[in-house]
Structure formats: structure tokens, C-alpha cells
Design a protein around this motif. Structure first.
Motif, PDB file in Angstrom:
ATOM      1  N   HIS A   1      37.498  49.202  28.810  1.00 26.51           N
ATOM      2  CA  HIS A   1      36.805  49.802  30.007  1.00 26.51           C
ATOM      3  C   HIS A   1      36.035  48.094  31.284  1.00 26.51           C
ATOM      4  CE1 HIS A   1      34.587  51.845  33.241  1.00 26.51           C
ATOM      5  NE2 HIS A   1      33.438  50.969  32.736  1.00 26.51           N
TER       6      HIS A   1
ATOM      7  N   GLU B   1      33.399  57.267  35.668  1.00 26.24           N
ATOM      8  CA  GLU B   1      33.567  55.818  36.373  1.00 26.24           C
ATOM      9  C   GLU B   1      35.244  56.091  36.613  1.00 26.24           C
ATOM     10  OE1 GLU B   1      32.774  51.371  35.510  1.00 26.24           O
ATOM     11  OE2 GLU B   1      33.231  51.038  37.864  1.00 26.24           O
TER      12      GLU B   1
ATOM     13  N   TYR C   1      39.575  54.380  37.936  1.00 29.29           N
ATOM     14  CA  TYR C   1      39.745  53.278  38.282  1.00 29.29           C
ATOM     15  C   TYR C   1      40.982  53.245  38.874  1.00 29.29           C
ATOM     16  CZ  TYR C   1      37.026  50.235  35.044  1.00 29.29           C
ATOM     17  OH  TYR C   1      35.870  48.577  35.098  1.00 29.29           O
TER      18      TYR C   1
ATOM     19  N   HIS D   1      32.383  53.543  30.586  1.00 32.16           N
ATOM     20  CA  HIS D   1      31.764  53.336  31.300  1.00 32.16           C
ATOM     21  C   HIS D   1      30.047  53.012  30.489  1.00 32.16           C
ATOM     22  CE1 HIS D   1      29.925  52.070  35.354  1.00 32.16           C
ATOM     23  NE2 HIS D   1      29.441  52.732  34.925  1.00 32.16           N
ATOM     24  N   GLU D   2      29.726  52.764  30.720  1.00 35.91           N
ATOM     25  CA  GLU D   2      28.231  52.322  29.847  1.00 35.91           C
ATOM     26  C   GLU D   2      26.863  53.744  30.105  1.00 35.91           C
ATOM     27  OE1 GLU D   2      29.453  50.238  32.049  1.00 35.91           O
ATOM     28  OE2 GLU D   2      27.734  49.784  33.868  1.00 35.91           O
TER      29      GLU D   2
HETATM   30 ZN    ZN Z   1      32.433  50.511  34.167  1.00 34.44          ZN
END
Ligand code: ZN
Length: 252
Positions: A101, A153, A155, A199-200
């Protein structure tokens, strides 16, 4: 049967600083990844975090690691250059390196790639569909045609990396972007795999399909047992790589 020695490294900041993230990963992202790999007999898994002495990446730990898995986001700059260089050299000596990530901006990966490694991004709870475009690749083992993550998330390209030696996954997002989400390179004797999701704010590393990918990738990235190359009249230091007998091993 020798096991593949995996070290899962995490900066471990979000999970300590945000109550919301701590709820998702009470044992840290590294804990969830280690738990997932622990379900496969092939691996002996340890974890390390930024707050440890020498960031948990001292010479001895790295010399006893076959595959290093890395997650970082907020504190890339806190890895001393000397330690980033130590990781880079271990990869060149044959240690596998799985970069997850937002770790595409971690110092050792950027050093190994030689480009800025930045990308487009957006946090918007969009759906990600990961297409497995090389079904015969070892990292695609036991996967369906595609994997969908309801929220991740986003990208987007361009992802400023050198063209991968092998591209195994391409992601599509409901916002319209595409992204090279599973990329393989060889550097020296080492194998590197970049994997985009994780993503966290989402529980991505608890999913069986994501854990299968990480297991496949760790297995693929393990040191090979080829001869230590002689460059000029100097053998490349390779003594730290343990020779592992994989002949009778449970494959993830
Ligand atoms: Zn992230």
C-alpha cells in the motif's frame, strides 16, 4: 522441513494514534498480517516496528529474514538512511521484499526503484476490483478471476515506477481510475513485490483472499538457491542467505 522466515515490519502509528484505526487493527496491521501468514505452514513469522531499537531492522534480524514485508505511511522519513541502505543491500543479496500500500514511498523501495514512486490518490470509499491478469503466475495461485473490495482508498495512474518485470494485478476503481496493483521486480538476487490494497481505515488484511496473495507472494519472493555470483573477482556476499530445502514443503 525448513520454514521461510518472514519479518512483518510496520511503522505502527495509525493504530496507536487513532481510536478508529485501533478498533480495526487492535494488534496492529503487522499483527493482522502475521496472523494471516501464520495460517500457512510454510512460514515462521516475526514482527518488528519503528519504535524498536534500530527500527527493529538491525543486522542480525535482517540476516535472519528470508522475506521482509513492509507497511508504512506517515513516518517514511524517520527511517535513517543507513537502515534503508541496509535493507536495500539485503534485497540485493537475495532477501525477498513485499511492499504494501502506502509503503510505495518508503525509503528502501524508492532506493531500489530509482524513481519517485508517487501516484495519484483519493480517500473516497470507492470500490476496488483487482483483476488477476497473469493467472499462471505463482502469486495468482488459488485466486479467482478478480477480487472486489467494497471500500478502499483509490490510487490512480500514473504510478511513477520503473516498468515492472511482471505485472500480475491491475485494479479498477468505481471512480474510474486504474492502477498497476501487483508488480514484480528483480533487483540483484532479490525479488520485490508491490501490492496496493491495505489502507489502514479498512479491514483488508483480514480477508482470506488478501492473505492468500500475501502468502503466495512471500513464497514467490523467498531466496532462490542459485549460485552466489562472482562480480569481478569478488563473490557477492550471499552467506547470510540460509539454504532452505523446499522439496517437501507445504505450498500456500
Ligand atoms: Zn492509505
Amino acid at each position: 522441513m525448513e520454514k521461510i522466515r518472514v519479518l512483518v515490519w510496520n511503522e505502527y502509528i495509525h493504530e496507536k494514534e487513532s481510536e478508529d484505526i485501533k478498533k480495526i487493527y487492535p494488534d496492529g496491521i503487522h499483527g493482522a498480517i502475521a496472523e494471516g501468514l501464520g495460517k500457512f505452514d510454510s512460514f515462521e513469522v516475526k514482527t518488528a516496528t519503528l519504535d524498536m531499537s534500530e527500527c527493529g531492522l538491525d543486522e542480525e534480524s535482517l540476516n535472519n529474514t528470508d522475506v521482509l514485508i513492509w507497511w508504512s505511511h506517515l513516518r517514511h522519513a524517520e527511517i535513517p538512511d543507513e537502515i534503508a541502505e541496509r535493507v536495500r543491500k539485503r534485497v540485493l543479496d537475495g532477501m525477498g521484499f513485499l511492499v504494501l500500500h502506502s509503503s510505495h514511498l518508503c525509503k528502501p523501495f524508492v532506493k531500489l526503484m530509482g524513481t519517485c514512486c508517487r501516484s495519484k490518490w483519493r480517500e473516497n470509499d470507492e470500490k476496488e476490483r483487482i483483476w488477476i491478469i497473469e493467472p499462471a503466475h505463482p502469486i495468482a495461485r488459488n485466486l479467482p478471476e478478480y477480487i472486489e473490495l467494497a471500500n478502499e482508498e483509490t490510487y490512480g495512474e500514473r504510478f511513477e515506477i520503473p516498468t515492472p518485470d511482471e505485472l500480475v494485478f491491475v485494479s479498477w476503481f468505481s471512480g474510474g481510475e486504474v492502477f498497476r496493483s501487483g508488480c514484480c521486480w528483480k533487483r540483484g538476487l532479490g525479488k520485490i513485490f508491490y501490492f496496493r490494497p491495505g489502507h489502514e481505515a479498512y479491514p483488508t488484511y483480514y480477508r482470506d483472499d488478501i492473505r492468500q496473495i500475501l502468502a503466495n507472494a512471500a513464497y514467490w519472493a523467498r531466496p532462490s538457491e542459485g549460485p552466489a555470483p562472482t562480480l569481478g573477482n569478488v563473490k557477492v556476499p550471499y552467506e547470510n542467505i540460509k539454504t532452505v530445502d523446499h522439496s517437501n514443503e507445504y505450498h500456500p
